[in-house]
Every structure is written in structure tokens, then in C-alpha cells.
Design an enzyme around this catalytic site. Structure first.
Site, PDB file in Angstrom:
ATOM      1  N   LYS A 114      -0.229  10.232 -15.464  1.00 33.43           N
ATOM      2  CA  LYS A 114      -0.148  10.101 -14.125  1.00 33.43           C
ATOM      3  C   LYS A 114      -1.278   9.931 -13.238  1.00 33.43           C
ATOM      4  O   LYS A 114      -2.411  10.536 -13.624  1.00 33.43           O
ATOM      5  CB  LYS A 114       0.415  11.149 -12.925  1.00 33.43           C
TER       6      LYS A 114
HETATM    7  C1  E4P Z   1       6.557  13.136  -8.742  1.00 39.30           C
HETATM    8  O1  E4P Z   1       5.427  12.224  -8.915  1.00 39.30           O
HETATM    9  C2  E4P Z   1       5.397  14.476  -7.668  1.00 39.30           C
HETATM   10  O2  E4P Z   1       5.704  15.174  -8.492  1.00 39.30           O
HETATM   11  C3  E4P Z   1       6.722  15.078  -6.613  1.00 39.30           C
HETATM   12  O3  E4P Z   1       8.048  14.279  -7.432  1.00 39.30           O
HETATM   13  C4  E4P Z   1       6.825  15.140  -4.970  1.00 39.30           C
HETATM   14  O4  E4P Z   1       7.268  15.547  -4.904  1.00 39.30           O
HETATM   15  P1  E4P Z   1       7.183  16.677  -3.604  1.00 39.30           P
HETATM   16  O5  E4P Z   1       7.384  15.239  -2.717  1.00 39.30           O
HETATM   17  O6  E4P Z   1       8.302  17.612  -3.714  1.00 39.30           O
HETATM   18  O7  E4P Z   1       6.035  17.302  -3.789  1.00 39.30           O
END
Ligand code: E4P
Length: 225
Positions: free
Chosen positions: A85
Site C-alpha cells: 500500500k
Molecule cells: C484502507 O486502506 C484504510 O486502511 C482504512 O479503510 C481506513 O479506515 P478508517 O477511516 O476507518 O481509519
């Protein structure tokens, strides 16, 4: 729909792998930090739980593209199938080009606009993760923004997939599915809610009561055939 679980909680992951048609697990630095133990240990434990064929996503943390590439290679040395990522900053986009040229799959993350998603897809990202609830929280429309990403991918005939992320309720997941998102990553509590309906529970309870009235308590089809 490609379902993924957004957590590093091993118990929750093993439960979801057992119950649901799960294609993978996504993590981010906040999710990993919550576990408060070595990253390598966390990733290896998740892999053990999900098996060799499901996806595992882990995020780079460096501020410059060259170091992000080194992080990606290091993550790959721990788990050769890991999907890396990368946030959609200018250095992140540069890193995506470098990482993609190594043949490593990328999830572009921290996406808040369709243009960030489009550039990440052109730079070589496989998955594009729009933060639906974080957009809703600032009086934007997370589902509408993600739907535009789906449209852009179709317009330009790109291979990337929208990976809806940051959900706080099942309605957001549902609306994104209607908008044609290819995949979603969902925290365990919201994931469980996708199947909840009181009439399902009372319907099943009614079947049990009617059945047991005739065939006896704690019997199933195998007992009576
Ligand atoms: C995805 O890439 C993120 O890890 C995640 O969905 C962010 O979620 P949040 O807004 O609940 O922290």
C-alpha cells in the site's frame, strides 16, 4: 464483489476466514500500531491464518519514493505475495511507478479524490482505496466520489480496481456495491453487520421450533433421513 477485512486482529481474521468468502486482509499503519507488536510477527501471523492464496496488504511509511521502494522489497522478502500500500502523495505516485516496475502489486491508499485515483491507476496501482467514511465525515459524499473512480476506470479502460475503504456502516458498503466498486475492505464489526436482520433470526427460530415439534430437539436432516 471482492471482500477483504480491514484489520490486523488475528482472532477476527481467523473467524472471518472461517465464515466468509474472504479474498484478503488489508492493514494500515494505524491498524498495525494498535496491535503493539513487531510488524514482521503480525504479517506472518496474518499469513498463517489466511493461507497462501488470500491477499495481504501492508503499507509503506517512508517519505521519499526510493525508500518506499526499499520498504516494498523488504515487505516482499517477508511475504513474497504481499500487496504494497502506497499513499497518493507525489512521492507515493513516483514510488508506485518504481514498485510496479518490479512486478509488485500496489494498493494506492489515502485516496480522497477521483483524480488521485486516476493518476495512481495510470502509475500502475492494482487497487485504489477511497476513504468513504472520512469523506462523509467532512460533509462530502464518499460513495459519489468513489463512484466517479469506477467511471474513470471504465472510461480509460484501466485494469485497476476500486477497493472501497473506511466504512462505518453497511449502508455505505451497499451504496458502493451499487455504484459498481470492484472490491471493499471492511472492519470486522461492520463486516458482521452485513448479515444482520432480526427477521432472519426470527425466521430461523421459527423453522427450529416447527422442526423440533415434530422431529425432536437438537436433530438435523441427517438424523431423520
Ligand atoms: C484502507 O486502506 C484504510 O486502511 C482504512 O479503510 C481506513 O479506515 P478508517 O477511516 O476507518 O481509519
Amino acid at each position: 464483489m471482492i471482500y477483504m477485512l480491514d484489520t490486523a486482529d488475528i482472532k477476527a481474521i481467523c473467524k472471518a476466514v472461517d465464515l466468509y468468502p474472504l479474498a484478503g486482509v488489508t492493514t494500515n499503519p494505524s491498524i498495525v500500531a494498535k496491535e503493539n507488536r513487531p510488524l514482521k510477527e503480525i504479517l506472518l501471523d496474518i499469513r498463517e491464518c489466511i493461507g497462501p492464496d488470500r491477499m495481504l496488504h501492508a503499507q509503506v511509511m517512508a517519505k521519499d519514493a526510493e525508500t518506499m521502494l526499499q520498504e516494498a522489497l523488504a515487505l516482499r522478502s517477508i511475504d513474497p505475495e504481499i500487496i504494497v500500500k502506497v499513499p497518493v502523495t507525489p512521492q507515493g505516485i513516483k514510488a508506485m511507478k518504481l514498485i510496479a516496475s518490479e512486478g509488485i502489486l500496489i494498493t494506492a491508499t489515502a485516496i480522497l479524490t477521483p483524480q488521485q485515483a486516476l493518476m495512481a491507476a495510470v502509475a500502475g496501482a492494482e487497487f485504489l482505496a477511497p476513504y468513504v467514511n472520512r469523506l462523509d465525515n467532512i460533509c462530502s459524499d464518499g460513495v459519489a466520489v468513489a463512484a466517479e473512480m469506477v467511471a474513470l476506470i471504465e472510461n480509460y479502460n484501466l485494469d485497476a480496481k476500486v477497493l472501497g475503504a473506511s466504512f462505518k456502516n453497511t449502508q455505505q458498503v451497499h451504496q458502493l456495491a451499487l455504484a459498481g466498486a470492484h472490491s471493499v475492505t471492511i472492519a470486522p464489526d461492520v463486516f458482521d453487520q452485513l448479515l444482520v436482520h432480526p427477521l432472519t433470526d426470527s425466521g430461523v427460530a421459527g423453522f427450529v421450533a416447527d422442526w423440533e415439534g415434530v422431529y425432536g430437539a437438537d436433530t438435523n436432516v441427517l438424523d431423520v433421513l
